[in-house]
Scaffold this motif. Structure first.
Motif, mmCIF file in Angstrom:
data_model
loop_
_atom_site.group_PDB
_atom_site.id
_atom_site.type_symbol
_atom_site.label_atom_id
_atom_site.label_comp_id
_atom_site.label_asym_id
_atom_site.label_seq_id
_atom_site.Cartn_x
_atom_site.Cartn_y
_atom_site.Cartn_z
ATOM 1 N N ALA A 149 0.843 -1.201 0.000
ATOM 2 C CA ALA A 149 0.000 0.000 0.000
ATOM 3 C C ALA A 149 0.877 1.249 0.000
ATOM 4 N N PRO A 150 0.439 2.320 -0.650
ATOM 5 C CA PRO A 150 1.206 3.565 -0.606
ATOM 6 C C PRO A 150 1.245 4.144 0.796
ATOM 7 N N VAL A 182 3.067 9.494 7.052
ATOM 8 C CA VAL A 182 2.392 9.138 8.304
ATOM 9 C C VAL A 182 2.674 7.676 8.648
ATOM 10 N N ARG A 183 3.248 7.467 9.822
ATOM 11 C CA ARG A 183 3.561 6.123 10.304
ATOM 12 C C ARG A 183 2.447 5.562 11.172
ATOM 13 N N PHE A 187 -5.955 6.179 22.402
ATOM 14 C CA PHE A 187 -6.453 5.188 21.452
ATOM 15 C C PHE A 187 -5.778 5.493 20.120
ATOM 16 N N SER A 188 -6.040 4.719 19.102
ATOM 17 C CA SER A 188 -5.307 4.912 17.851
ATOM 18 C C SER A 188 -6.232 4.851 16.645
ATOM 19 N N LYS A 189 -5.729 5.367 15.544
ATOM 20 C CA LYS A 189 -6.354 5.250 14.237
ATOM 21 C C LYS A 189 -5.300 4.719 13.268
ATOM 22 N N PRO A 190 -5.698 4.031 12.207
ATOM 23 C CA PRO A 190 -4.707 3.599 11.216
ATOM 24 C C PRO A 190 -4.164 4.793 10.451
ATOM 25 N N SER A 191 -2.955 4.664 9.942
ATOM 26 C CA SER A 191 -2.329 5.793 9.238
ATOM 27 C C SER A 191 -3.137 6.224 8.020
#
Length: 226
Positions: free
Chosen positions: A9-10, A25-26, A53-57
């Motif tokens: 994926a890019p 963005v990592r 909490f987190s989000k995907p890049s």
């Protein structure tokens, strides 16, 4: 080196203000309930520390692109936030050294499927589907920064009506403390983004709504819910 079985994926990127280069963005980390008034409106305990909490890049929506209204929700909410862009690695960093890791700042909106979040909270389940969905992190261009963290107003309007209006000084944990605490939970690296929490006034969005946000001294963000 082994070849990939499928095309990788890019790398998601965010523009850097005034530059041709982009910020890769990592990872996206987010701080929850970091403004006392917002914590109160969400029914939180004022004595509890903020949490992550987190989000995907690939949740980032760079300037010039409109986020899509997500599936499986009837209650999409806006949460404007100051975003910290990490430019140097660091683990278990003290607060007085944390600002050295910062590349710059941006304006972000943490989009939230509030109904799914409420259901997950009630069942004691993770928030991933409520917070980490596609197009859930609209963001402005990143402004390079080498001085003290921003301390001005943070505000958001929907269709010209002000919904959120506060100052960054209202944060419970300041930027240095947030970066320091995050570095104790993860080894921070260049490319990490940290959303630092939202003030009170979060509310629903509908398809076609025009959202405009600003962090004084950092930048502006505008998009239409597609």
């Amino acid at each position: 080196m082994a070849e990939f079985a499928i095309a990788p994926a890019p790398v998601p990127t965010v523009p850097i203000e005034g530059e041709a280069q982009a910020f890769p963005v990592r990872r996206i980390l987010c701080v929850g309930q970091n403004y006392a008034a917002h914590r109160a409106e969400m029914g939180g305990d004022d004595r509890a520390p903020p949490f992550f909490f987190s989000k995907p890049s690939d949740a980032v929506v760079p300037p010039g692109r409109d986020p899509a209204y997500p599936s499986r929700t009837q209650n999409l909410h806006h949460e404007i936030e100051l975003v910290v862009a990490i430019g140097k690695p660091g683990a278990d960093v003290a607060p007085d050294a944390a600002l050295d890791l910062i590349f710059g700042y941006a304006v972000g909106v943490d989009l939230t499927r509030r109904d799914l979040q409420a259901a997950a909270k009630g069942a004691g389940k993770p928030w991933d589907a409520a917070k980490g969905f596609d197009d859930s992190a609209p963001i402005s261009a990143i402004r390079r920064w080498s001085k003290a963290p921003p301390a001005g107003r943070i505000r958001l309007s929907v269709n010209g009506e002000t919904r959120q209006d506060a100052t960054l000084d209202d944060m419970i944990w300041n930027v240095a403390e947030i970066v320091s605490e995050a570095s104790k939970l993860w080894a921070l690296a260049p490319g990490d983004l940290i959303f630092t929490g939202t003030p009170e006034g979060v509310g629903p969005l509908s398809r076609g709504d025009r959202v405009e946000g600003e962090v004084e001294g950092v930048g502006r963000l505008a998009f239409t819910v597609a």
